[in-house]
Each structure stands twice: as structure tokens, then as C-alpha cells.
Scaffold this motif. Structure first.
Motif, short mmCIF file in Angstrom:
data_model
loop_
_atom_site.label_atom_id
_atom_site.label_comp_id
_atom_site.label_asym_id
_atom_site.label_seq_id
_atom_site.Cartn_x
_atom_site.Cartn_y
_atom_site.Cartn_z
N ASN A 269 0.81 -1.23 0.00
CA ASN A 269 0.00 0.00 0.00
C ASN A 269 0.84 1.28 0.00
OD1 ASN A 269 -2.53 -1.37 0.08
ND2 ASN A 269 -2.10 -1.85 2.21
N TYR A 270 2.14 1.15 -0.23
CA TYR A 270 3.01 2.33 -0.21
C TYR A 270 2.58 3.32 -1.30
CZ TYR A 270 7.27 5.07 0.11
OH TYR A 270 8.17 6.08 0.29
N ASP A 271 2.57 4.59 -0.97
CA ASP A 271 2.13 5.64 -1.90
C ASP A 271 3.25 5.95 -2.89
OD1 ASP A 271 0.88 7.69 -3.20
OD2 ASP A 271 0.90 9.07 -1.48
N LYS A 272 3.39 5.08 -3.87
CA LYS A 272 4.50 5.19 -4.83
C LYS A 272 4.35 6.38 -5.76
CE LYS A 272 2.44 1.78 -7.93
NZ LYS A 272 1.34 1.33 -7.10
N ASP A 273 3.16 6.95 -5.85
CA ASP A 273 2.95 8.11 -6.72
C ASP A 273 3.39 9.42 -6.08
OD1 ASP A 273 1.80 6.72 -8.93
OD2 ASP A 273 -0.04 6.48 -7.74
N ASN A 274 3.71 9.38 -4.81
CA ASN A 274 4.09 10.62 -4.11
C ASN A 274 5.39 10.46 -3.32
OD1 ASN A 274 1.82 12.34 -4.83
ND2 ASN A 274 0.61 10.86 -3.68
N THR B 49 16.71 11.45 -2.65
CA THR B 49 18.07 11.91 -2.38
C THR B 49 18.73 11.04 -1.31
OG1 THR B 49 17.47 14.17 -2.96
CG2 THR B 49 19.45 13.88 -1.62
N LYS B 50 17.96 10.67 -0.30
CA LYS B 50 18.50 9.84 0.79
C LYS B 50 18.87 8.43 0.33
CE LYS B 50 16.05 12.15 4.53
NZ LYS B 50 14.99 12.03 5.55
N ILE B 51 18.08 7.87 -0.58
CA ILE B 51 18.36 6.48 -0.98
C ILE B 51 19.26 6.37 -2.20
CG2 ILE B 51 16.26 5.58 0.08
CD1 ILE B 51 15.08 5.36 -2.72
N LYS B 52 19.59 7.49 -2.81
CA LYS B 52 20.46 7.45 -3.99
C LYS B 52 21.80 6.75 -3.72
CE LYS B 52 22.32 10.31 -7.67
NZ LYS B 52 22.44 11.66 -8.22
N PRO B 53 22.48 7.03 -2.60
CA PRO B 53 23.74 6.31 -2.34
C PRO B 53 23.53 4.80 -2.16
CG PRO B 53 23.57 8.23 -0.91
CD PRO B 53 22.25 8.07 -1.60
N LEU B 54 22.41 4.43 -1.60
CA LEU B 54 22.10 3.02 -1.40
C LEU B 54 21.90 2.32 -2.75
CD1 LEU B 54 21.37 0.75 0.63
CD2 LEU B 54 19.01 1.52 0.45
N ILE B 55 21.13 2.93 -3.61
CA ILE B 55 20.84 2.35 -4.92
C ILE B 55 22.10 2.21 -5.77
CG2 ILE B 55 19.60 2.77 -7.09
CD1 ILE B 55 17.83 1.80 -4.81
N GLY C 261 14.12 -9.58 -1.49
CA GLY C 261 12.79 -9.11 -1.87
C GLY C 261 12.59 -7.64 -1.55
N ILE C 262 13.08 -7.20 -0.39
CA ILE C 262 12.98 -5.80 -0.01
C ILE C 262 13.85 -4.95 -0.94
CG2 ILE C 262 13.46 -4.14 1.82
CD1 ILE C 262 12.71 -6.41 3.81
N CYS C 263 15.02 -5.45 -1.26
CA CYS C 263 15.93 -4.76 -2.18
C CYS C 263 15.28 -4.59 -3.55
CB CYS C 263 17.24 -5.54 -2.29
SG CYS C 263 18.44 -4.86 -3.43
N LEU C 264 14.66 -5.65 -4.05
CA LEU C 264 13.96 -5.57 -5.34
C LEU C 264 12.84 -4.54 -5.29
CD1 LEU C 264 13.79 -9.37 -6.18
CD2 LEU C 264 14.87 -7.61 -7.60
N VAL D 145 12.16 3.08 -6.99
CA VAL D 145 13.02 4.10 -7.60
C VAL D 145 12.76 4.17 -9.11
CG1 VAL D 145 15.41 4.72 -8.14
CG2 VAL D 145 14.80 4.00 -5.83
N THR D 146 12.67 3.02 -9.76
CA THR D 146 12.39 2.99 -11.20
C THR D 146 11.02 3.61 -11.48
OG1 THR D 146 13.73 1.00 -11.46
CG2 THR D 146 12.14 1.47 -13.20
N TYR D 147 10.03 3.24 -10.70
CA TYR D 147 8.67 3.80 -10.88
C TYR D 147 8.70 5.32 -10.73
CZ TYR D 147 3.68 4.53 -10.41
OH TYR D 147 2.41 4.97 -10.60
#
Length: 100
Positions: A48-53, A60-66, A85-88, A94-96
Motif C-alpha cells: 500500500n506504499y504511496d508510490k505516486d508521491n 536523495t536519501k536512498i540514492k547512495p544506497l541504490i 525481496g525488499i531490495c527488489l 526508484v524505477t517507478y
């Protein structure tokens, strides 16, 4: 993505007597185990994560992780199938974000 607040830990060194004390660092793993992995509703939160927002600050925070080669699904799978699975899921969010 779920705004896990890290725990500040003292950095340790192999050569503790030979080096100057290191700055404390933030440990996200311990915090994630308590805040996310122990949550029985984690899968529901992911579905149910709000992937559209997804905010730019989160991206910016997850860019180094990716961009970290150790955070690729095949690498993460070596440690844990569930973590893969969480990584995927994170890579998919991020792709979306970039496509939508």
C-alpha cells in the motif's frame, strides 16, 4: 522509504589504541530490524506504499544506497532471501519514481 530513524553508535576500529577516536556513525540496520522487520504488517505497508508521491528528499536519501554495488539484488540474496525481496522492491520504487 519508511523513514527509519537510525541509531547513533560509536565507530569501532581494529587499531583502537593506534588511531584517534572516530566520529560516531548512524546504524540503520539495528533500527530497521526493530521498526520494519519486526512489524507483522511490513508486507501490507509495502503493497500500500504511496508510490505516486515519493518525495525528492527520500530519493536523495536512498540514492547512495541504490548506487552501492553491494545493494544489488543478487548480492543481497547472499545474505538473505527476504532482504533480496525488499531490495527488489526498493529498486522498483526508484524505477517507478523516475518513469511515472
Amino acid at each position: 522509504m519508511f523513514e527509519v530513524k537510525p541509531v547513533k553508535v560509536r565507530a569501532t576500529s581494529r587499531y583502537s589504541k593506534m588511531q584517534t577516536p572516530q566520529k560516531p556513525k548512524f546504524d540503520y540496520w539495528e533500527a530497521a530490524k526493530k521498526q520494519l522487520l519486526a512489524n507483522p504488517n511490513l508486507l501490507g505497508r509495502m503493497i500500500n506504499y504511496d508510490k505516486d508521491n515519493i518525495s525528492d528528499s527520500v530519493m536523495t536519501k536512498i540514492k547512495p544506497l541504490i548506487s552501492n554495488p553491494e545493494f544489488q539484488p543478487d548480492q543481497v540474496k547472499k545474505a538473505s532471501f527476504a532482504a533480496q525481496g525488499i531490495c527488489l522492491w526498493i529498486h522498483a520504487m526508484v524505477t517507478y519514481h523516475h518513469v511515472a
